[in-house]
Structures are given as C-alpha cells and as structure tokens.
Scaffold this motif. Structure first.
Motif, PDB file in Angstrom:
ATOM      1  N   GLU A 102      -4.687   3.925  -2.630  1.00  0.00           N
ATOM      2  CA  GLU A 102      -3.438   4.609  -2.411  1.00  0.00           C
ATOM      3  C   GLU A 102      -2.961   5.769  -3.494  1.00  0.00           C
ATOM      4  O   GLU A 102      -2.380   6.772  -3.002  1.00  0.00           O
ATOM      5  N   GLY A 149      -9.065  -1.478  -3.292  1.00  0.00           N
ATOM      6  CA  GLY A 149      -7.756  -1.401  -2.715  1.00  0.00           C
ATOM      7  C   GLY A 149      -6.573  -1.003  -3.414  1.00  0.00           C
ATOM      8  O   GLY A 149      -6.946  -0.868  -4.426  1.00  0.00           O
ATOM      9  N   GLY A 150      -5.640  -1.192  -2.781  1.00  0.00           N
ATOM     10  CA  GLY A 150      -4.267  -1.163  -3.895  1.00  0.00           C
ATOM     11  C   GLY A 150      -4.165   0.296  -4.347  1.00  0.00           C
ATOM     12  O   GLY A 150      -4.445   1.258  -3.714  1.00  0.00           O
ATOM     13  N   ILE A 151      -3.634   0.295  -5.590  1.00  0.00           N
ATOM     14  CA  ILE A 151      -3.523   1.677  -6.263  1.00  0.00           C
ATOM     15  C   ILE A 151      -4.658   2.485  -5.988  1.00  0.00           C
ATOM     16  O   ILE A 151      -4.646   3.630  -6.263  1.00  0.00           O
ATOM     17  N   ASN A 195      -8.763  -3.345   5.879  1.00  0.00           N
ATOM     18  CA  ASN A 195      -7.969  -3.375   4.763  1.00  0.00           C
ATOM     19  C   ASN A 195      -6.996  -4.386   4.615  1.00  0.00           C
ATOM     20  O   ASN A 195      -6.123  -4.551   5.414  1.00  0.00           O
ATOM     21  N   PRO A 196      -7.174  -5.300   3.802  1.00  0.00           N
ATOM     22  CA  PRO A 196      -8.218  -5.436   2.653  1.00  0.00           C
ATOM     23  C   PRO A 196      -9.315  -6.284   3.090  1.00  0.00           C
ATOM     24  O   PRO A 196      -9.208  -6.885   3.987  1.00  0.00           O
ATOM     25  N   GLU A 210      -9.493  -6.915  -4.054  1.00  0.00           N
ATOM     26  CA  GLU A 210      -9.075  -6.068  -2.703  1.00  0.00           C
ATOM     27  C   GLU A 210      -9.917  -4.792  -2.686  1.00  0.00           C
ATOM     28  O   GLU A 210      -9.612  -3.977  -3.540  1.00  0.00           O
ATOM     29  N   ARG A 219       7.831   0.028  -4.694  1.00  0.00           N
ATOM     30  CA  ARG A 219       8.584  -0.177  -5.769  1.00  0.00           C
ATOM     31  C   ARG A 219       9.771   0.739  -5.947  1.00  0.00           C
ATOM     32  O   ARG A 219       9.609   1.836  -5.648  1.00  0.00           O
ATOM     33  N   HIS A 248      -5.940   4.722   7.489  1.00  0.00           N
ATOM     34  CA  HIS A 248      -5.726   5.025   5.985  1.00  0.00           C
ATOM     35  C   HIS A 248      -6.969   5.864   5.391  1.00  0.00           C
ATOM     36  O   HIS A 248      -7.011   6.829   4.761  1.00  0.00           O
ATOM     37  N   LEU A 307       2.717   5.945  -9.700  1.00  0.00           N
ATOM     38  CA  LEU A 307       3.234   4.461  -9.695  1.00  0.00           C
ATOM     39  C   LEU A 307       4.734   4.300 -10.324  1.00  0.00           C
ATOM     40  O   LEU A 307       5.720   3.543 -10.009  1.00  0.00           O
ATOM     41  N   THR A 330       3.719  -4.942   7.667  1.00  0.00           N
ATOM     42  CA  THR A 330       4.542  -5.387   6.474  1.00  0.00           C
ATOM     43  C   THR A 330       5.891  -4.542   6.809  1.00  0.00           C
ATOM     44  O   THR A 330       6.959  -5.260   6.518  1.00  0.00           O
ATOM     45  N   ARG A 385       3.985   2.070  -3.657  1.00  0.00           N
ATOM     46  CA  ARG A 385       3.557   0.943  -3.183  1.00  0.00           C
ATOM     47  C   ARG A 385       4.921   0.109  -3.091  1.00  0.00           C
ATOM     48  O   ARG A 385       5.070  -1.165  -3.473  1.00  0.00           O
TER      49      ARG A 385
END
Lengths: 701, 701
Positions: free
Chosen positions: A612, A607-609, A680-681, A587, B648, A253, B641, A538, B646
C-alpha cells in the motif's frame, strides 16, 4: 513476407523528378544496386530518372511485388486499393496523416487495415520502409545508411529518422554491418511482431535490435523468443513509454499496482529480450552483440587499465551494472608482479600505472596473464581509442596489436572486450578494427559498456533455462455464466481447485447459522459481510475479528448487518461469512491483472505497508514456473520479512512459490473471463505449514 | 598558492633530453608560452633543450617559485628537502611510488607531508601538475590539452590521465575553454579542498569541475560552498567510491545504516555541489554550465523535435531526470497550428514531423512561439548535429541559424538548449558554434542532457536558499568526563536539554522502588533493564510491557533481573527503568553517526521494517535547518505512514522536523565527545501531540 522483405520488382507510385520523396525512393533503388524491375508510375511522364514510366500499376509488364506510395495521405487508400487489384502484393506507405490525424486520418488508417486483412503486406504509414542490405533489395524512403555496410545485425525501428542514428555511427566507427534496416511506422498492416518473426528466421541475421514505441500483438513475443532462443539470436529492444500514463483505474488493489509499461516490461524480461533505456545504450549493446554474443560472458569481471582514475570509476560502474570483481589467483598475481614495477598493486581491477607506457613488455605480459585467469568470466581492457592528435601518439594501437596476438594463443574461451573511459564518438578506427578482427568488441564508456555486458550475461543465462513447458493443467476453471464479482465461496472453490488453500468458511444467513458455523469451525471466529456491493468490508464495518464465544458471534452478526445497512443501505447482503481466526504468518498479496493486449499478469507483493505504501510488487506473465516465482519473491524489497526478520520464524517460501505458480495457471485457464483477482491477504505461515488465503476478490468480465 | 598556481619561475630537477618525463615538462613550458624563468637542473649538463642548465636549485640566479621533480620516487624526499632549503616555494612531484607502495612508499609520503607542514606547496605525488591556461604558466607533466583553449572552466582531477579525456573533447567539439587544469594526485601537500578554495576565488573561473577519488579535509567543503554561492560559481563533481566498502561496524543501529560514501554524498548534496556519476555526464554538465549557468533553469521542460521517435524517448528521459512537460498555452497552440500541417499535434513535447524539413518557415515560426511560452522554464531543441556525409545535407545548420535569430528577439530570459538524440562525439562544429554564440549550449543525448539540466535547476534552487545561519545553541551539552555508554537517565537529560522530549522514567533498584515509581508515573507501566552491558534489552529478556498493576510490576522486576542474570551473568545491572506505556504513534528512528573526516551525521528513518529490512533512511550533516529536516522526511520511501496511511491519524511531522534539527544541534555541541547515538524508537504522536523518545543509546568516545 518475401514481397516486402525481398521484392523482385518495385513500382513507385507518384514518381516524379520534382517530388523529393519519390525521387529519393527511386534513386535509393539504383544506389543500393537493386537488380529487379523498377516501375515509376505516373500518367504524366514517359520516363522518370532514366526508368520507363507507366500510367498505372495495372499497365506494368507484370504485377510488381511491392509498390511504394510517394503520394499524400489523402490519395493513399484509393490508389492502394487499385494497386492491390492490379496484383501488387506488398506496399510501402511513406506519408504521415493517418491514425494520428483526427477522424479523416483514422478512416484512412482503417482503409489500410482492411487491405491488410485481404492479404496485402503493408509497411507504414509514416515510415521509411525496408532495406534488405545483403540482397540489396527493398524500398527506402529516407536517406540511405552511410556507409552502406551489410552485416549480421537487423535493425527494426518504428521511427524512420532514428534508423540512421543507429546504423551510421556503428557502421562508420565500429564496422558493425546490418542485414536489414526496417522502419515500420504506424503498423497499419505488418506489425512489429511480424518483422521480428521474420528476422529471427533470416539466415543473414544474428542479432536483432529494435526501437519500439508500441507492440500490436505482444502475445506473439514469447513464441518469437522461443525461436530466437533455439537459434541463439539475441533481441535487444529500446521500448519507450515508461513515462506517466494513467494507470488503469481498477477495482482491485493489484490492478492499480501494475501499469501497462510494467506489464510489457515483465513480458519482455521473462522471455529473454534484452532491454535498454537510451539510444546510446542501444548502440553500445549492438556493438557488443555483433561481435561477442557467442562468447561466454558472466558476472565476474576483470579490468586492466593504465589509469588509477579509471580503476576507481569502473568499480562504481561495475557495482551499478551488477558485475563484480573476483580476486586474482596466485599464479596470475605472480605473473603480474613479475611484469609490473613495485608500486603497482596486483589486484582486480588492475591499475597498470604509467609502467604500461614506459615498459613495452609490461602490457603483453600482464594481458596474457589476465587472459589465463580462471576466476574471470569477462576480461575488459581499458583502451581509450582517442584519435591521434598533435603529438601523433596513439599508444592504444600497440596495445590493440598485443591483445590481438594474445587472443590467438589464449587457453580458454570467454568474453574479452576493450573499452574507452568515456564516449568519444569519433574513434581511432585503426585500433577498433584490429580488435574487432581478433574477436574483441570495442565499447564506449565503462558505464554503458558494463551495462551492455550485464545484458549479454543475463541473456546467456536465459538461453540455458528450458522454455516453460506446457504444464499439466491443475484445474479446469469452469465458471459457467457468472459475471461481475464472484461470491466468496465460489472464488474459494476456484482457488482450491488450483491448489491454493483458503481458510475454511461458512456462509451464515442468520444469527443461529453463524453460531452453528462457529461451533463447527472453532473459536475464536471471524465474521465478514458477504455482499457483491461491499468491496471494502472493513470500511463498512463489515468485519469482526476474534469472536471468542457464541455470545460474541451473535453480537458480531447483528453488528455487521447493522453497520453495513447504515453504511450502504442499498447493498444486497448475501449473508455473513464465518471463519476461524488464522494463526500468525506474513501477510502477502497476490493478484491477477488483465491487460487488453498481453492478457493476464500475476502481481505479487508483501501485504500491508509494502504494497500500500511502497508499491513493492513484482510481476510476471503466466504461465511461468517455480524459478520465475522464486525470482518474483527475490525482487521484493521487503523479502527479508519472509526469511524471518524481526524475530519471526522463517515463512513457508516454498509453499508461497507454488501458490504464485498456481495462481498463474488459474489466470491462464480463466483468461477469457477473468477481469481481475485479488488474494489479499494470503497468509504465509511458518516453514512447513503452507499458505492460507484469508480473503479473495474475483471479478469476471 | 601563487607559487604553485601562477609561478614566475620554474626549475625542472632531473632535466635531461633522454628522460621523457623531464623533457616533456620542459617542452610543455615552452609550448604554452611560459614567460618566466626556466631552470633545468642537472649537474651533468650545461644546457637542456636550449635552456641553460644548473647543477642544483641553489645554483640558480634566484630561488625558483616552483620546482618540478622529474626523478624516481626514491630520490624525491632528499632532493625536495634541498630545494626547499634553497628557497623553492612550491613543488610538483610527478612520480608514483609513495603512499600506495608499501612501507618505503609510506615513509616517502610522510617526508613530503613534513615538508608541506613547513609551508612548501606540494602538488602530487603521482600527478601531472597545474596548468594556468590564461597566464600560460604552471607546470605540466602530461600531454597538453589539445586544443589549448583558455576559458571559464577550472578542471581539478586527482588522476592525470583523466584530464585530457575531459578537456580535449570539450574544447575541440564544443569550444569549452579552461581557466585551470589541475591534476593533484595523492595530495601529500596541497589538498583537493585547497585547490577548490583557490579556484572559487579565481577571477577567470566561472565553473569548477572535479574528478575526486577522496577528500582530505571535507569539513572545509561547506565554507567553500558558501563562497561559491556568493560568487554564483557552480562546482560539479564526479566523486568515485560508491562501490562496496566495509561499512563501519558500529555499535548503534543507525551506524550500520549509513556508509562513508552516503555521508560524503549527503555533505555534498546539502551544500549545492552538483554530483554526476560518469565521465560522460561530467562532460555534458560542464558543456551546459560553461554556457548556460546564469540562465534561469527550472523543472518545466519544453521539447521540439522533427522526429516522433525522439519525442517518445525524451518523455521517458525527462521522467527519469525529474523534469516535466507543462501543457502549452492557447496562444502558443494557435501559433503552432498556423505553422505546421494538420497531422502535427500542437502539444509538448512537440513533434514537428517532416514538415520542418519540407516547409522552410515552419521551424522558425514554431521556435519563436515556443520561446514566448510562459509555462516553459527550459526550452530544448532537438538538433542532432551529425557531420554532413554523402549527400552533404546538414539541415541542422539552418535550424541553428533560425534559433540564433530567434534568441536575439526573444521576449524573456530562461535557459534554451539544443541537444542531439544520442552521443555522436564528433559533432558538426559549425552548428554547435553558431548555437554557442547565441547563448545556446549544445548537449549530447536526451538522457545526459536532461540530467545536466536537472543538476543546474537544483543548483539554482540552492542558490536561493540562505546559507544555514549560526543557530542559537539550544543546549550546552556538558558531559563532564563520562565515557562509554551513557546511563539512560543521563542520555534523557541531554536529549531534553536539546528540546527532544523523552518518556518519563525512574530508575528502580528494588521491587519496592519499582512499584513506587509505577504508582507515581501511572499504569500500565513498562520496565526495562538498565545496564551498560546489555544493549539489546529485548533479546536479554530485559523488557516488560503493559504491567497493569503493582503485582505485575513486582513480577516484571523479578523476571527481568532473573532473565538478564541468566542471559548475561557478568553484566553490571544498575537497576530497572520504570516508564508509563506510551500512546499510539508512528515509530521513528533518529541517530548520529560520527565520520572521522566529516564529523557527525544525522540519520533519520521510520522504525521497524523500514529501517531494519529496507534500510530506508536519510542523512544530513549538522547543523541544518528545518527545510533540510523536512527534505529528510520527504526522501523516505515510507513517508506516507506519517501522513496517515492505513487508517492512522496524520502524525506530528512538525514536531518530528524540530526534533531532527535539534538532534543535529546536539550532535554539533557534542562533536568532540559523541561516538554514536540512537534514539530508537522516537514515537511520532498524532498531529499537535509532539514526539516522544522511548529509548536512547548514547555512546561516548
């Protein structure tokens, strides 16, 4: 490098009065006053432009230091090989038509590379060459700098045509002189890094300016920077190539989060190279450094202008450049009040109003007061150096003379500059010269001038930072002969060896082993598929969180195996990892990306949004110390999350800083083998509780 | 405005050959060739500078259209009142020492404002005045523009000293002429908006350029823009004041997210004003608009240069400016291949290499091919217009002549520009003039030039957008005499009246009422304190989520009352709101901020960390349509978003767009009463399911 940078004799191959290129190279040698031997080479002539002509390099009285090839690309490889045979040590290849021109061109380029490997110093192809302005030596295939003004700035530009755009306005308008002008073209032999390395050591050079399209050996840049730091020589670079390039398609990533341009940018920034983003800014920064590099700069700016409009504009420009306006101290305010009429407000930035034109003593009194002000690091006087027109008025000349006087008596060091409100290009050189003599660089436009000052301030800060010492290796990083994706437990061992904590984990190969592992590690448990073929666990249904009982672990194990089999029937399944659920934390994502020229780069982000969606990451080239790691965190837009935003407790930033440094150590230790790494994470726990890697993907080459 | 903008007679009060200020104003009238009556006013003299002098304005043969006050600030109010009495219709106040100079200054400023209210047109104080360049009329207290070149650009600058920095380089280097030059100073009478309004209608003016420190009546700017759009006259503004200003301390969250500068910026952008951020960029944009405003521009750029270095640099500059390089079509590639040697690659941006100097036919053939290329909107030729030096070479003159020829025969419209690689200031005007005659603006530096082109392209896009029509009011927005914080159910009613759905809510004043409400609305329920004194409900323990049963509702009710009583003992408690738990969606925040000059501004952003940590919001001034609302969403860094990042589902962006427009309608309807409004969070549900406001805080004035 001497035969190229300061040749004692020069041969011009293909010399002819009818070839514009060769005639220009010959005439340039005479024009600059070259004192060494000049050998035109052409079997057709006895004499060219008053010089005795020789049929070949071998026929010259002694082998020339340097040969200039003023011949078409197609003949270059053969002729150059002959010149090398005949004892020529360096060569300048003017023609284009090499690496950029299809298969034949590439073959020619390789012929040059091969000669370079034998020790020949090859400048070019597709360039103008090297001008040693103080020794009046070298070789130049383009128009000479006008005026030809030796000085303290070395200019290095791959593009030949760009050289004059830098030297000519600076020399004519601001008397900035040059030690060397080098146009190095496609770097078939001598690379940008070789020239930088040479110029840093050159005693006539105090400032180095480069216009660079591509580095060939960027790993040498930190070492060059170390010498430049020791010698207090700033290097300012206009490095192009920020526009959309295909970002490397990477498995990891973080790989996709950092492009080549960003990695190069990080390397340069980290090692004190001053970067600019336009020719205009390059010239302005050179003008500042040539006069002011050794005067202490800083972020606290003072401005004095006779125009309220300028005072407003410069406030915006200072904000954009990261400079700030400190308040004036009481004694300065009193001195200003005594010198200016009531309607002028004694504040910083200071509008002297029309009073500075109406009352002759106002300007010098205010200027002296401001030069005494201890809260100001950099004092900037706004004098737009318009050439006198119709009315013949040039009030800035008087102000410049006052400033020169005031400088002689000023009580403290610190950078003082003068600047014009906008770029005029054609300046009143009488004003500029007086200022320069007094040690005051003249800058064009508030915006460009303040950006240049910020660059100088940042460079001076970097001078004070010790060069990252060779750290004690925290780990060995032995990997044996593994390749491809490393099993998680191997990656975990490696991270832990380098001091990065990883969540306790067991690999279970059956339901019973999974339950046993969960019993030992504690509930609730997390189960994750372990397979070199399943990278997005996942998505494949390969992760189950919060298994609260043995029963739940059993269900999860079977469920994971079934999901992954359905999702990726051919995947090799090595088992299921069992881990305890981690506590609450922020994260983070940490990674290593490998650049073919620069080597490993460490990427860090929330991490997360943040990573990404916002691509909010920062980047450093290891090894680096905790100060750099702190800066990496500081650069993140979302850093407030670590400080306890949104009702969370503050996170353990100290432990995160250490983890980033250690990931850098790991990247250096594994440089030869590591293709990419994602942690990650990485969970950043509340203060005092450290960090914890929850997953890691390590790819070997 | 005629007595100020085109006076038939001018009196100079305080005229004296010994007063530099008055003498300059008088001499300027003669120098520009003013044909009207000139009346020096001074009881001490019979004659001043060859003009018959009068003891007072009342003593002149007829009341002058305009009086120039060349006297100190302290005498201005009285003298001006006399002049008004005597029939003078307009006045120019040169002196400083008014609003900016303490209490006395403010009193003088008010005296001017009072006269202005009586209908006198007052320009200033603290300014140079108005020059009507075509009529050779007006009044000017500073140095005249040099050269004095009438033309199509009106310049409006609060600062007098700045005028010459704009007019002089443009007129001398690029033959840009001016219709009006106005220095309006502190706007005690005539405001920036009055001048803009006048200049938009002036038949000699095709382009308006402004350097503005502050607007007095920004609400007039949309109307002025509407006229400017109808007449196809671009207005380019350098508006200063972006540096740290105390952001309004606001009760609401969105209030603190939008500063005054951002609101002004939104207003200008929304209404097609071209904004620039430095004097250098202002001049470059004027140079472009003066020649090229009516030529179709766009975002697809073609570049042709003779320098590989420039081609690399311009790629970065184009990326920064938002322009892109389309690929060339096959026939253009073939034409280029036929005209250039093999080592040149036929691509865009195009490096013609040294061949354009060596082969005379290469440049014109390539230029013609590029002017035919249909994929290119704006074609830029890189010709650095260096003045010929030593060698006398000026190859760009030949290229300019070729371009002028090619323009005559080109098959299609579209903007064509020439530009230099960097700012030289002193240009080879022979080159620039030839280009200008052919309709080709000459721009300095790729970076500034491309920013100017982007500004023109954006303006031309705006020309095509219909002016937001008066929408049918969706709601009345009757509020009665309420003030302060509106009860939630009142705010809900108002939002729903304007078509913004709000979560069903009941106000319970007892445990029993709460259970009854939950039974009706459904479980799980949410309970929230309702109190005008508790704005941060969660902090006060005033919110309970997910109450799954009547039992839980009872607990929650009592718990909330107890917490709030403990946290804020003096708070008035109106009850507890009961709502059903909302489904999953993206949290958004919508708000209205009231600016004292501009009126309401709508603020939009993603909720949570985006607004709180990243300040990631966008802003518009209502009323606006769905296109603007879509742009607001597009400007958000976290917009991905809403598109389903992610894992959604994509959110209902269409419903969000409508909600933003409707909040704008509400803000307009309530403008007189609304102090601030937060809808936080506004839940954006999955596509097709709309939006749902979960909370709202509405503060009245």
């Amino acid at each position: 490098m001497q035969p190229l940078m300061n040749p004692r004799s020069v041969a011009v191959i293909g010399a002819s009065e009818r070839s514009a290129r060769s005639a220009r190279a010959l005439r340039n040698l005479t024009a600059i006053g070259f004192q060494g031997d000049i050998y035109p080479i052409n079997p057709k002539y006895e004499e060219v432009l008053g010089h005795r002509c020789y049929p070949s390099v071998a026929a010259t009285p002694s082998p020339p230091d340097l040969v200039i090839l003023a011949i078409p690309a197609a003949s270059v490889p053969e002729v150059l090989a002959e010149a090398h045979e005949a004892g020529a040590k360096a060569a300048l290849v003017l023609a284009a038509g090499f690496g950029e021109a299809g298969e034949e061109g590439r073959a020619r380029h390789q012929a040059l590379t091969a000669l370079a490997a034998k020790g020949m110093l090859i400048c070019g192809p597709n360039c103008y060459g090297v001008l040693n302005m103080h020794a009046r030596a070298g070789s130049w295939g383009g128009e000479l700098p006008t005026p030809f003004l030796p000085g303290n700035v070395a200019l290095l530009s791959q593009s030949g045509g760009t050289c004059g755009l830098i030297t000519n306005p600076l020399a004519s308008q601001r008397k900035v002189g040059f030690s060397y002008v080098v146009s190095c073209g496609n770097q078939a032999g001598v690379a940008v890094e070789d020239y930088l390395n040479y110029l840093v050591e050159d005693p006539n050079t105090e400032v180095i300016a480069g216009f660079v399209e591509g580095f060939r050996q960027p790993k040498r840049l930190p070492g060059i920077a170390e010498r430049a730091k020791a010698l207090h020589k700033p290097i300012v670079l206009l490095k192009i190539g920020r526009s959309p390039e295909a970002r490397q398609n990477a498995l990891t990533h973080t790989g996709s989060l950092a492009g080549d341009a960003e990695i190069m940018d990080a390397l340069l920034r980290q090692h004190g190279y001053i970067q600019v983003h336009s020719l205009d800014d390059l010239n302005e920064t050179i003008a500042l450094l040539a006069v002011g590099k050794d005067q202490p700069a800083g972020w606290r700016l003072g401005v004095f202008s006779g125009s309220g409009g300028e005072v407003g504009r410069v406030s915006d420009a200072a904000q954009d450049a990261g400079l700030r306006f400190p308040p004036l101290s009481g004694s300065t305010i009193r001195d200003i009040e005594a010198a200016l009429p009531d309607f002028a407000s004694p504040q910083n930035p200071l509008d002297g109003t029309g009073a500075i034109y109406d009352y002759p003593e106002a300007f010098p009194r205010v200027a002296e007061a401001l030069l005494r002000e201890p809260n100001i690091d950099v004092m900037a006087f706004n004098l737009t150096a318009l050439q006198p027109h119709g009315s013949g008025r040039a009030p800035q000349r008087g102000f410049a003379a006052h400033l020169a006087n005031a400088m002689a008596g000023r009580p403290r060091r610190g950078l003082v500059v003068a600047y014009g409100s906008l770029t005029l290009g054609a300046l009143d050189t009488e004003t500029v010269d007086v200022l320069r003599e007094a040690g005051i660089p003249y800058l064009e436009s508030a915006e460009k001038g303040l950006r240049a000052i910020a660059g100088l301030a940042r460079w001076q800060e970097w001078l004070k930072v010790p060069f990252p010492s060779q750290r004690e290796r925290v780990g060995e990083g032995r990997l044996g002969t593994a390749s491809g994706i490393l099993p998680f437990l191997e990656a975990k061992r490696l991270l832990e060896e380098f001091g990065i904590p990883v969540v306790p984990s067991r690999l279970a190969r059956s339901v019973a082993e999974a339950v046993e592992a969960a019993n030992e590690l504690g509930y609730p448990a997390v189960l994750k598929i372990e397979s070199p073929d399943v990278l997005h666990k996942t998505d494949a249904g390969g992760v189950r969180l919060g298994c609260a009982s043995a029963e739940a672990v059993r269900d999860a194990y079977d469920g994971i195996i079934a999901s992954v089999n359905a999702h990726a029937p051919s995947a090799r399944i090595d088992g299921v990892l069992v881990q305890p659920m981690a506590g609450a934390g922020v994260e983070f994502i940490l990674g290593v990306k490998h650049d073919p020229l620069v080597g490993p780069a460490v990427v860090a982000g929330l991490g997360g949004i943040f990573a990404e969606v916002l691509k909010d990451v920062s980047l450093r080239i290891p090894p680096f110390d905790e100060r750099e790691a702190e800066d990496m965190i500081e650069e993140l837009r979302g850093k407030a999350l670590l400080r306890g935003a949104r009702g969370r407790p503050p996170a353990d930033v100290k432990a995160l800083t250490q983890a980033i440094v250690r990931l850098g150590e790991l990247a250096v230790a594994l440089e030869g083998q590591l293709a990419a790494l994602d942690v990650n994470p990485l969970l950043v726990l509340p203060e005092g509780q450290g960090v914890l890697a929850l997953d890691a993907l390590l790819q070997l080459r």
